[in-house]
Design a protein around this motif. Sequence first.
Motif, PDB file in Angstrom:
ATOM      1  N   ALA A   1      -4.512   2.213  -7.011  1.00 36.71           N
ATOM      2  CA  ALA A   1      -4.946   0.988  -7.610  1.00 36.71           C
ATOM      3  C   ALA A   1      -6.330   1.305  -8.302  1.00 36.71           C
ATOM      4  O   ALA A   1      -6.594   0.808  -9.204  1.00 36.71           O
TER       5      ALA A   1
ATOM      6  N   GLU B   1      -5.998   3.379 -11.140  1.00 36.01           N
ATOM      7  CA  GLU B   1      -5.517   2.743 -12.451  1.00 36.01           C
ATOM      8  C   GLU B   1      -5.998   1.686 -12.794  1.00 36.01           C
ATOM      9  O   GLU B   1      -5.731   0.982 -13.776  1.00 36.01           O
TER      10      GLU B   1
ATOM     11  N   LYS C   1      -2.000  -5.162  -5.298  1.00 31.77           N
ATOM     12  CA  LYS C   1      -0.503  -6.141  -5.341  1.00 31.77           C
ATOM     13  C   LYS C   1       0.124  -5.492  -6.774  1.00 31.77           C
ATOM     14  O   LYS C   1       1.341  -5.580  -6.521  1.00 31.77           O
ATOM     15  N   ASP C   2      -0.818  -5.213  -7.657  1.00 30.22           N
ATOM     16  CA  ASP C   2      -0.076  -4.881  -8.841  1.00 30.22           C
ATOM     17  C   ASP C   2       0.998  -3.507  -8.835  1.00 30.22           C
ATOM     18  O   ASP C   2       1.822  -3.656  -9.159  1.00 30.22           O
ATOM     19  N   ILE C   3       0.192  -2.531  -8.050  1.00 28.07           N
ATOM     20  CA  ILE C   3       0.750  -1.446  -7.698  1.00 28.07           C
ATOM     21  C   ILE C   3       2.029  -1.699  -6.925  1.00 28.07           C
ATOM     22  O   ILE C   3       3.181  -1.098  -7.167  1.00 28.07           O
TER      23      ILE C   3
ATOM     24  N   ASP D   1       4.005  -4.320  -6.556  1.00 27.10           N
ATOM     25  CA  ASP D   1       5.121  -5.233  -7.362  1.00 27.10           C
ATOM     26  C   ASP D   1       5.677  -4.119  -7.884  1.00 27.10           C
ATOM     27  O   ASP D   1       7.014  -4.193  -8.236  1.00 27.10           O
ATOM     28  N   LYS D   2       4.959  -3.216  -8.954  1.00 28.62           N
ATOM     29  CA  LYS D   2       5.557  -2.125  -9.614  1.00 28.62           C
ATOM     30  C   LYS D   2       6.556  -1.444  -8.900  1.00 28.62           C
ATOM     31  O   LYS D   2       7.718  -1.267  -9.488  1.00 28.62           O
TER      32      LYS D   2
ATOM     33  N   VAL E   1      -6.184  -1.320 -11.517  1.00 28.85           N
ATOM     34  CA  VAL E   1      -5.448  -2.469 -11.090  1.00 28.85           C
ATOM     35  C   VAL E   1      -5.465  -2.795  -9.551  1.00 28.85           C
ATOM     36  O   VAL E   1      -6.294  -2.152  -9.024  1.00 28.85           O
ATOM     37  N   THR E   2      -5.188  -4.041  -9.299  1.00 28.63           N
ATOM     38  CA  THR E   2      -4.913  -4.428  -8.076  1.00 28.63           C
ATOM     39  C   THR E   2      -3.999  -3.556  -7.013  1.00 28.63           C
ATOM     40  O   THR E   2      -2.817  -3.090  -7.632  1.00 28.63           O
TER      41      THR E   2
END
Length: 497
Positions: free
Chosen positions: A78, A81, A86-88, A90-91, A83-84
């Motif tokens: 995270a 990149e 959670k983003d990682i 979810d992806k 990002v959070t």
Amino acid sequence: MIKIHNTLTKKLEEFIPIEPGKVKMYVCGPTVYNYIHIGNARPAIFFDTVRRYFEYRDYKVIYVQNFTDVDDKMIEKANAEGVTVKDIADKYIGAYLEDTKKINLKEEGMIRPKATDHIKEMIKSIKILVNKGYAYESNGDVYFDVEKYKEHYGELSGQKIKALKAGARVETSDIKKSSVDFALWKTAKEGELSWESPWGKGRPGWHIECSAMSKKYLGASFDIHGGGQDLIFPHHENEIAQSKCSYGGDYARYWIHNGYINIKGEKMSKSKGNFFLLREILEDYEGKVVRFFMLSSHYRKPIDFSDKELEMAKSAIKRIENSMLAMLEKMDTKISDEGSDGLELKTVLESSKRRFVEAMDDDFNTAQAIGVLFELIKEVNKFMEQKLNNSGGKVLKDVYTFIKTTLIEVLGVEIVVEKQIKNLTIELTELLKQIEIENPLGENTGNSTVELIEFLIEKRKMAKKERNFALSDEIRDKMAEIGVKIKDGREKTTWTI
Ligand SMILES: [Zn+2]
């Protein structure tokens, strides 16, 4: 009677569920910071097959497989990149579900808890361990005190505390009492994803996730815990220590671990860089091929992964499908229901049914179960060759149903014979149009692939007789294109699909 090789006792044991007719199982799922590689696909496929087999044997299965959606690797990714976490998560959870759908994991009824949705349960477990004296707080971290569980620590993995201490890089530190103690809670670094806890802001250790989530969904004692061999130590050893010390109970009664995947004789691993992503493989091969390949070896043995092996799996499936296509045709069109010609095949079918169950009962020996199916296919092919135009349609139907049920429902290899035969009929009809020959069956071709094939073979014979070699070759080539191979024998022309 289902027998399981239990990693805990190192013995083949009769499976006796805690509650009759019910199987509660927990399988460690992926850490979702990347696409899954084929090493992750093996336990996913194998344990899904275990679940399917229990259901085939009329057990009700409660199947839990978690997502580890917070840990060091995820935080690193995270940060890298921008990002959070959670983003990682979810992806890659999305990608996992997409990939595993293609290898036909049975989603229905599966419980898929995420670690981050169960922080409260984890804190509760840790609190119990601290209160009971099995864990201690140190600078905002909480560690499990292995010394307090020394009589039983290592029972699963065979690891000895003394040897572990000797092998540790640092004997003791200011933070931990002993090098073998492991983290239940880690204090958060500045700006890191964290949750409030009695020990300050932080996040759970990896092992406590599975202990807390299995407790929530399956209770303090459940039947089966599964995972890859690489999880035996420290992950599963630590899960046992935490769970038994916090909640009592047996934790898991049967431990099942699948073997490694080798690439060119070497263990596949991320660090060696010799790994393949499942989605890369799925670009070239259908999910059913990957699934069949994985189940063609016993789950505890290492398997060699290569294109050659996948090609072999592909052609094995093709052999089954060809035989099933022929059965599908012949059971309706060529063989009547009366007479006794199918008796021998019926006996073979009964023995196959018995041996399939015996193989699967014997520690989920999928390799042997597949062998049973192939022996049956050999027999049914022989039967279809020899007894054409005779009786036996009913038994052919039974053989077809048995292979379809075991292959699709139990082994999860999604063969699509009915669809294929429909496509083939459409293609044959199209072929007739191309070579401008009237369709003998008119528009309503239905399920008459064999009739069309035989009609075309007859047309080709006539074309040859009339020395119209252009047409006879065209028919042969076009049929080959759509997957019907014609072979001219001395007496007659035969075909395979
Ligand atoms: Zn786990």
